[in-house]
Design a protein around this motif. Structure first.
Motif, short mmCIF file in Angstrom:
data_model
loop_
_atom_site.label_atom_id
_atom_site.label_comp_id
_atom_site.label_asym_id
_atom_site.label_seq_id
_atom_site.Cartn_x
_atom_site.Cartn_y
_atom_site.Cartn_z
N ASN A 6 -1.08 -9.00 9.28
CA ASN A 6 0.28 -9.55 9.36
C ASN A 6 1.14 -9.16 8.16
OD1 ASN A 6 -0.45 -10.77 11.77
ND2 ASN A 6 -0.85 -12.76 10.84
N ASN A 7 0.57 -9.23 6.96
CA ASN A 7 1.31 -8.86 5.74
C ASN A 7 1.69 -7.38 5.76
OD1 ASN A 7 1.08 -11.48 4.78
ND2 ASN A 7 -0.70 -11.02 3.52
N ALA A 8 0.73 -6.54 6.11
CA ALA A 8 0.98 -5.09 6.16
C ALA A 8 2.01 -4.76 7.23
CB ALA A 8 -0.32 -4.34 6.41
N LEU A 9 1.90 -5.41 8.37
CA LEU A 9 2.81 -5.18 9.49
C LEU A 9 4.26 -5.49 9.11
CD1 LEU A 9 2.57 -4.27 12.42
CD2 LEU A 9 2.27 -6.66 13.07
N LYS A 10 4.44 -6.59 8.39
CA LYS A 10 5.78 -6.99 7.95
C LYS A 10 6.40 -5.90 7.08
CE LYS A 10 5.58 -11.27 6.98
NZ LYS A 10 5.29 -12.51 6.24
N VAL A 11 5.61 -5.36 6.16
CA VAL A 11 6.09 -4.30 5.27
C VAL A 11 6.40 -3.03 6.07
CG1 VAL A 11 5.40 -2.77 3.38
CG2 VAL A 11 4.91 -5.22 3.24
N LEU A 12 5.51 -2.66 6.98
CA LEU A 12 5.71 -1.45 7.79
C LEU A 12 6.98 -1.53 8.62
CD1 LEU A 12 2.04 -0.89 9.02
CD2 LEU A 12 3.27 0.48 7.32
N LYS A 13 7.19 -2.69 9.23
CA LYS A 13 8.37 -2.86 10.09
C LYS A 13 9.68 -2.86 9.31
CE LYS A 13 6.24 -5.04 14.06
NZ LYS A 13 6.19 -6.19 14.95
N GLY A 16 8.66 -0.17 4.58
CA GLY A 16 7.96 -0.10 3.30
C GLY A 16 6.66 0.69 3.38
N LEU A 17 6.03 0.83 2.20
CA LEU A 17 4.77 1.54 2.07
C LEU A 17 3.64 0.55 1.81
CD1 LEU A 17 5.69 4.55 -0.27
CD2 LEU A 17 5.92 4.36 2.21
N ILE A 18 2.49 0.85 2.39
CA ILE A 18 1.29 0.06 2.12
C ILE A 18 0.21 0.96 1.53
CG2 ILE A 18 1.78 -1.63 3.93
CD1 ILE A 18 -0.48 -0.26 5.62
N LEU A 19 -0.70 0.34 0.82
CA LEU A 19 -1.91 1.00 0.33
C LEU A 19 -3.03 0.31 1.07
CD1 LEU A 19 -3.04 3.02 -1.77
CD2 LEU A 19 -3.23 1.09 -3.34
N TYR A 20 -3.83 1.08 1.81
CA TYR A 20 -4.81 0.44 2.68
C TYR A 20 -6.10 1.25 2.83
CZ TYR A 20 -3.19 3.58 6.47
OH TYR A 20 -2.87 4.67 7.25
N PRO A 21 -7.21 0.54 3.09
CA PRO A 21 -8.48 1.24 3.29
C PRO A 21 -8.53 1.82 4.70
CG PRO A 21 -8.81 -1.12 3.54
CD PRO A 21 -7.37 -0.91 3.17
N THR A 22 -9.06 3.03 4.82
CA THR A 22 -9.23 3.65 6.14
C THR A 22 -10.71 3.89 6.36
OG1 THR A 22 -9.11 5.98 5.47
CG2 THR A 22 -7.00 4.82 5.79
N ASP A 23 -11.03 4.63 7.39
CA ASP A 23 -12.42 4.98 7.67
C ASP A 23 -12.92 6.06 6.71
OD1 ASP A 23 -10.62 6.75 8.87
OD2 ASP A 23 -12.05 7.36 10.40
N THR A 24 -12.03 6.63 5.91
CA THR A 24 -12.44 7.66 4.95
C THR A 24 -12.11 7.20 3.53
OG1 THR A 24 -10.35 8.83 5.29
CG2 THR A 24 -12.25 9.59 6.58
N VAL A 25 -10.88 7.39 3.10
CA VAL A 25 -10.46 7.05 1.74
C VAL A 25 -9.31 6.05 1.80
CG1 VAL A 25 -11.17 9.31 0.86
CG2 VAL A 25 -8.82 8.99 1.63
N ASP A 155 4.70 -1.09 -1.50
CA ASP A 155 5.25 -2.43 -1.34
C ASP A 155 4.18 -3.49 -1.09
OD1 ASP A 155 8.14 -1.67 -1.40
OD2 ASP A 155 7.49 -0.44 0.29
N TYR A 156 3.01 -3.03 -0.62
CA TYR A 156 1.93 -3.99 -0.36
C TYR A 156 0.58 -3.29 -0.48
CZ TYR A 156 -0.89 -7.65 1.72
OH TYR A 156 -1.84 -8.63 1.91
N VAL A 157 -0.36 -3.96 -1.15
CA VAL A 157 -1.73 -3.47 -1.27
C VAL A 157 -2.63 -4.38 -0.45
CG1 VAL A 157 -3.64 -2.96 -2.84
CG2 VAL A 157 -1.26 -2.59 -3.60
N VAL A 158 -3.26 -3.81 0.56
CA VAL A 158 -4.13 -4.59 1.44
C VAL A 158 -5.34 -5.08 0.64
CG1 VAL A 158 -5.61 -4.46 3.49
CG2 VAL A 158 -3.35 -3.38 3.50
N ASN A 159 -5.64 -6.36 0.80
CA ASN A 159 -6.74 -6.97 0.07
C ASN A 159 -8.01 -7.02 0.92
OD1 ASN A 159 -8.11 -8.23 -1.97
ND2 ASN A 159 -7.27 -10.25 -1.55
#
Length: 186
Positions: A6-13, A16-25, A155-159
């Protein structure tokens, strides 16, 4: 995980930019249809906008929204691969124009990651996913290795998964509609 989505989605919409974990890096991400947000990714990474970025989509149904013609080989690769694989497709569509390479191609991966899947589903679209580093610097293998200027530039770092040690980036394969297959990165 839901509060983080929800937090990341708000920033994306909101572009904004997010920093987030993926399946790789760890990745720097934005809404792949937002031209201004994509500009911010290039600026943060200090990367020329002529160098294409990777996108993530939830599934092959969503993939069809962004690629005019998906080669049969791509669907086979997606089904059988056991490691993260990004495919470069011809004839990208419905994405920010500054995200599409000058030859009309786009690099897209369907990640095997619950957070990325649900974030893309809730956004109902593609996410930019560029490694969380300044262009030319090494790709961080863990959250702790991410440079302070990258952390401050989003704008947001996923925890989530901050203790995860990341594998290497995805393999990249270019599949042209003419049937030519080229391995870009193993």
């Amino acid at each position: 995980m839901q509060p983080e989505i929800n937090n990341a989605l708000k920033v994306l919409k909101n572009g904004g930019l997010i920093l987030y974990p993926t399946d790789t890096v760890w990745g720097i991400g934005c809404d792949a249809t937002n031209r201004e947000a994509v500009k911010k990714v290039y600026k943060l990474k200090q990367r020329e906008d002529s160098k294409a970025l990777i996108c993530l989509v939830a599934d092959d149904r969503m993939l069809k929204k962004y690629v005019k013609q998906i080669p049969e080989a791509a669907l086979n690769i997606i089904d059988i691969t056991d490691k993260p694989t990004t495919i470069i497709y011809d004839d990208a569509q419905n994405l920010a124009t500054n995200l599409i390479a000058t030859d009309g191609t786009i690099a897209i991966r369907i990640p095997d990651d619950d957070f990325c899947y649900w974030l893309s589903r809730k956004l109902n679209g593609a996410l930019v996913s560029s490694s969380a580093n300044i262009s030319g610097q090494p790709t961080p293998k863990s959250f702790k290795e991410i440079a302070p200027e990258v952390l401050k530039g989003v704008d947001y770092v996923v925890n989530l998964h901050r203790d995860k040690i990341c594998n290497k980036p995805s393999s990249i394969i270019k599949l042209s509609n003419s049937g030519i297959v080229k391995i870009i990165r193993e």
